[in-house]
Scaffold this motif. Sequence first.
Motif, mmCIF file in Angstrom:
data_model
loop_
_atom_site.group_PDB
_atom_site.id
_atom_site.type_symbol
_atom_site.label_atom_id
_atom_site.label_comp_id
_atom_site.label_asym_id
_atom_site.label_seq_id
_atom_site.Cartn_x
_atom_site.Cartn_y
_atom_site.Cartn_z
ATOM 1 N N THR A 188 15.338 -0.113 7.044
ATOM 2 C CA THR A 188 15.151 0.619 5.785
ATOM 3 C C THR A 188 16.124 1.638 4.781
ATOM 4 O OG1 THR A 188 14.136 2.585 6.171
ATOM 5 C CG2 THR A 188 12.267 0.808 5.885
ATOM 6 N N CYS A 234 16.381 3.394 2.540
ATOM 7 C CA CYS A 234 16.208 4.633 1.897
ATOM 8 C C CYS A 234 14.611 5.065 2.693
ATOM 9 C CB CYS A 234 15.563 4.541 0.618
ATOM 10 S SG CYS A 234 17.013 4.323 -0.571
ATOM 11 N N PRO A 244 11.535 5.529 3.263
ATOM 12 C CA PRO A 244 10.155 5.233 2.659
ATOM 13 C C PRO A 244 9.281 6.070 1.333
ATOM 14 C CG PRO A 244 9.669 4.787 4.780
ATOM 15 C CD PRO A 244 11.236 5.249 4.501
ATOM 16 N N ASP A 270 14.373 9.890 -10.572
ATOM 17 C CA ASP A 270 14.222 8.278 -10.050
ATOM 18 C C ASP A 270 13.460 7.755 -10.343
ATOM 19 O OD1 ASP A 270 17.065 8.401 -8.044
ATOM 20 O OD2 ASP A 270 17.103 9.028 -11.188
ATOM 21 N N LYS A 271 11.295 8.178 -11.365
ATOM 22 C CA LYS A 271 11.064 6.930 -10.867
ATOM 23 C C LYS A 271 11.083 6.386 -12.302
ATOM 24 C CE LYS A 271 8.225 10.170 -13.726
ATOM 25 N NZ LYS A 271 9.184 11.333 -15.083
ATOM 26 N N ALA A 308 21.227 0.008 -5.181
ATOM 27 C CA ALA A 308 20.576 1.386 -4.536
ATOM 28 C C ALA A 308 19.292 1.267 -4.635
ATOM 29 C CB ALA A 308 20.953 2.931 -5.143
ATOM 30 N N HIS A 309 18.433 0.361 -5.346
ATOM 31 C CA HIS A 309 17.448 0.605 -5.151
ATOM 32 C C HIS A 309 16.799 -1.081 -5.420
ATOM 33 C CE1 HIS A 309 16.416 4.585 -4.595
ATOM 34 N NE2 HIS A 309 16.820 5.398 -5.162
ATOM 35 N N THR A 337 12.105 1.723 -8.271
ATOM 36 C CA THR A 337 11.115 2.530 -7.385
ATOM 37 C C THR A 337 9.806 2.970 -8.471
ATOM 38 O OG1 THR A 337 11.689 4.343 -9.234
ATOM 39 C CG2 THR A 337 13.194 3.471 -6.875
ATOM 40 N N ASP A 338 8.961 3.408 -7.365
ATOM 41 C CA ASP A 338 7.599 3.679 -8.242
ATOM 42 C C ASP A 338 6.954 5.638 -9.106
ATOM 43 O OD1 ASP A 338 5.845 4.313 -4.956
ATOM 44 O OD2 ASP A 338 7.468 5.555 -6.184
ATOM 45 N N ASP A 347 11.457 4.505 -3.205
ATOM 46 C CA ASP A 347 11.811 3.412 -2.764
ATOM 47 C C ASP A 347 11.118 2.053 -2.638
ATOM 48 O OD1 ASP A 347 14.422 1.589 -1.108
ATOM 49 O OD2 ASP A 347 14.211 1.866 -3.001
ATOM 50 N N SER A 349 11.979 0.041 0.751
ATOM 51 C CA SER A 349 11.631 0.483 2.096
ATOM 52 C C SER A 349 10.251 0.547 1.840
ATOM 53 C CB SER A 349 12.386 1.821 1.669
ATOM 54 O OG SER A 349 13.965 1.845 1.431
ATOM 55 N N ARG A 350 9.507 0.954 1.260
ATOM 56 C CA ARG A 350 8.514 0.942 1.725
ATOM 57 C C ARG A 350 7.643 -0.320 1.793
ATOM 58 N NH1 ARG A 350 5.635 5.426 -0.007
ATOM 59 N NH2 ARG A 350 3.727 4.142 -0.806
#
Lengths: 309, 287, 541
Positions: free
Chosen positions: B41, B43, B45, B52-53, B66-67, B71-72, B77, B80-81
Amino acid sequence: MKYAVKKLVQSAVILFFVSIVIFLAVRASGDPLQSLLDPRASDAQRAALSAKLGLDKPLIVQYGIFVFDALRGDLGNSHSSGRPVLEIIGEKLPGTVVLSIMALLIAILFTLLLGTLAAVKKNRAADRIVAVLSALGQSFPVFFVGIIAVQLLGVKLRIFPISGADTPLHYVLPGVLLGLCVSSSMALVLRNNLLAELESDHVKFARLRGLNERSVLFRHALRNSFSTVLSLSAFIFANLITGSIVIESVFAWPGIGELSYQAIMKRDFPLVQGIVLIFAILIVSLSLLTDILHAALDPRIRLGKEEMQ
Amino acid sequence: MTNAVALKVKSVLDALRHVPKIPFAVVILFVLNGIFAPLITPCDPEQTALSDKFLPPFFMPGGSVAHLLGTDRLGMDVLSRVMYGGRISLFIAFLAIVAGGLLGSLLGVLAGYYGRKTDKVIMSLSDASLAFPSILLALLLSISIGSGAAAAIISISFLMWSKYTRTIKTEVVTLKRKNFVTASKLMGASDFFVIKRHILPNVGNVIIVMVSIEVGMAILSESALSFLGLSVSPPTPSWGQMISDGNKYFLKAWWISVFPAIATAVTVLAFILLGEWMKKSLGARDE
Amino acid sequence: MKRTTNMKRVTKFPSVPVLVLSVLLVALSGLAGCGSKDTPVSAGEEAAKTLRVGVITVSDEPFDPALVNLDYVEQIQPLYDSLLNVDENGNYTPGLAEEWSLSEDRLTYTLKLREGVKFHDGSVLTSEDVKFTLEYYISDTSRQADAVLLKRFIASIDTPDAQTAVIHFTAPCTEFNYLLSEGSTGSGIIIPKAYFEKVGAEAFAQDPVGTGPFKLESFAAGDKIVYAANEDYWQGAPAYDKLILRQITDESTRIAELQAGNIDFAPIGAANASIFENSEDIVIETVDYSSSLAVFISGGYQDTGKATQNAGIRLALSAAIDRDALVDGIFEGQAKAAGAYGVFPFTPGYETERSVPAHDPEKAKALLAEANYPDAFEDPVVTLYDAPGRVYSTEVAQAIAGDWESVGIQVEIVSIDPITLGTEYTTNPANESFAGAAYLFDPPRKYSLHDAFGPFFPSNSYFGLIQGDDVLDKDVEALLSQNDAERATTVVEILDRIDASGVSIPLVYPSTNYAVSSKVKSWDSTVAAHYGNWFYHFELN
């Protein structure tokens, strides 16, 4: 007749099984007094409430009361509101049932159309498309499609209402959505059954006798393979009702799914027991019905497999 | 002996030549991702980064590489999740099927082989389990023993076992009447031996087909359970839960729900198609 | 397999086109049948001025103030009035009572009732109703949150005339302004004696009668409550005709309904408030101090080998948390960092606001080193319980866990359902798995100091938070009989002791955002207490 009686007895046994399981499971899930009383409540208040709810009696006695009352049609009173469980379920069940029936009818419609199309145009483009659509329909999580439908059709385009169950229009989004998702699993089954029928001796004989293809399809093949769809429908109908929690949460639909979620969260013993029992009765009756129908229609089952060997 | 093995290998390779490529590739990808996710992954997870949301995916304004998928809510990230969530889905679905399948198949073999009373008892149990509404059971289970992977696995395997029992039982009943079984028994072989040597290998095919179709169902069930909050708990990612979380912020950050949903659909689809193909090819081979 | 010729005599299935037609017909008739399910409301909605509110839950609770669970008091509030009202600064103003006074010795509390207040059934409010209601609240069947306090202090109630009620206390007590106000958990709500005795408790719970600005028109649990304006309300009839509370649990759906114009007012989470930034129809208004969020360390940790048994570690937990990041990151600025749990700036008796603990990771690390963490502990992992449902519980838990982990503390987050959590923290002595565990606690705003310190008192109490502190016990008990000036000093001592113990880590005071559509001309968020009281003050366009 003997077959029906045998099946009835089996069903009763199953229901007893279920009643024991739910009785124990619900009592293992936690303490209903927690959600009913403030933590500061005095012991006297706790004792009074416990006695009022019948929770201070030994387990066997509580189970006995549960069963005997249930046999007389009394499912007890809800812990939180004090109202009769049957009344509460009666308020919510029809909404879910109507929605499920509607979804099922739409599903059957689509199944017939798509399944027949796929069988008739076997291995050609139409067949493949139906197969892909059907697979897609089964792959996406239903609740996600619901979310998209709500956002697209309800919010952006404002065509349909998106929550509650006030008007007939409220039934459209959830009903069609459920119907489509359900039909995707049935369509292929119908297709395969139809194909088996269309290639069976029976149909070949009919063709030899000069029956045209359309009659063959409608009068013989479809008729016989439809029975599988019917029995699947019973199973699916039961699943629609008992699995309604997810759809009801997406569409803010005040049905039995939402009710059961709340009841379990609040540890409302009589309500949870009542709902599970009603669900079990529903499922058992449906399967009983389809079994009996099948037996009536198919002498092989009625007479027992032994004879056919 | 080597001849038999070589023949087996050759027939497997033959079959593989005809396998539908894309579904097979997806399934392999899913399994590999599941096994190696912790290593690959981009990042962590579960690493939160409040500043950074709600970053959008890289192809939208405001996104960054980077993402890749954004992101959430907490800056975790999404890519990754989704990958890690696939690992969780694999893990839970696999264990649920193994548990349910093993139990169900075993009961089916017993019911089919011994017949009559055993059959009746096992079939009643199976019917009773079908009569019990599954989601409610999952809910009850989760509040009794806590939610989490274990509860999810138990709930899902509970859903599945009776199907195996039924199908296996029918197979076994047919097999039982075959000549080589009767011959074996005539020669004095014990029940256990007969089951092991003759029945099991032959029901193997059926089980494989059922499993491959069931994996899709198991993944979807896990997704529904985690949508309701009944599977693994945050911050452990799981596809259904990501969809549920993302739903709250759908109008603001659609990518939180959409990517896990696509991942679910593609994976389940692949398994279904693969299963259908297996049914066809294994079924054809039997004849 | 050959089929027998019996198959031909099977019941005839209609051919597909006919089947399709009949299916459609059945579906249509089913839908038409659904039309009759229309509640009278849908037709009446166009004619009447209606305020439609989207709420998170419409729970199946009885409408009896003695039976309703604390969480749902707001659901029934529109039907009722309390004896005293409370304003945004925590000052008590007249409600059903025009005057109230406490005797010098603090043993007698006298209420003078407003004249001419009518219940929904037309009967007039008298002191008999007050006496009846309070005696009902202290009976064993009452599930009133404050029943224990009421019962402890009420010795007897006299009704010298129809407008006067005199309560005699068993011991000096100054808490009754709070208990009889709308800021309490409903123990100030007065219900009619005659009607209640006539219909009985069960019927009253379904067909309630109060003095409030609204009457109950219909109730569908899990769906909606419809209230109709009370034309004879003593403060004047509400400015609109109907109030509908609709359950829309899912926030996305609530937003969708707001945008579609199907509801006029609803609470919205902080993250989604920005969706309405450019909306012409909908405005977001924020109400501060709606609750008090803190991390509690459960008691029973002595000799368990758990890290939290060490006071230094507990203090480290507090120092490691970046409260400003919580406010900005999770609450989008809609919260206020808190220096104390449970007490709000407007809580009577709380004079000086405590300063917010500084975010000091270095100090946290120093404390950990001093305590020789993790080596000195059998079980160095701090378990943080997260009960989803309340105010961003999950996000806060993850953010805090992140803060802790960044100073070297090992954390494990466990999801738990709220009732199980409630059972755990009221079990005393604590279960082994729960002892020393951290959990989030977030009750709604409070107007009573004694109530705020409930979790800590008595210190061997149900919460098990503080393991035996006589000074604390004495002080919290004393609050019940002190006036506000005296309380101001006691509170400082209490808070000092709680802070030193480290078992309560204040985080923030979350605010609540409300989306208000242009249909609402005005509303008054400064009307204090619970939002159930606000609805009277709405005006619609």
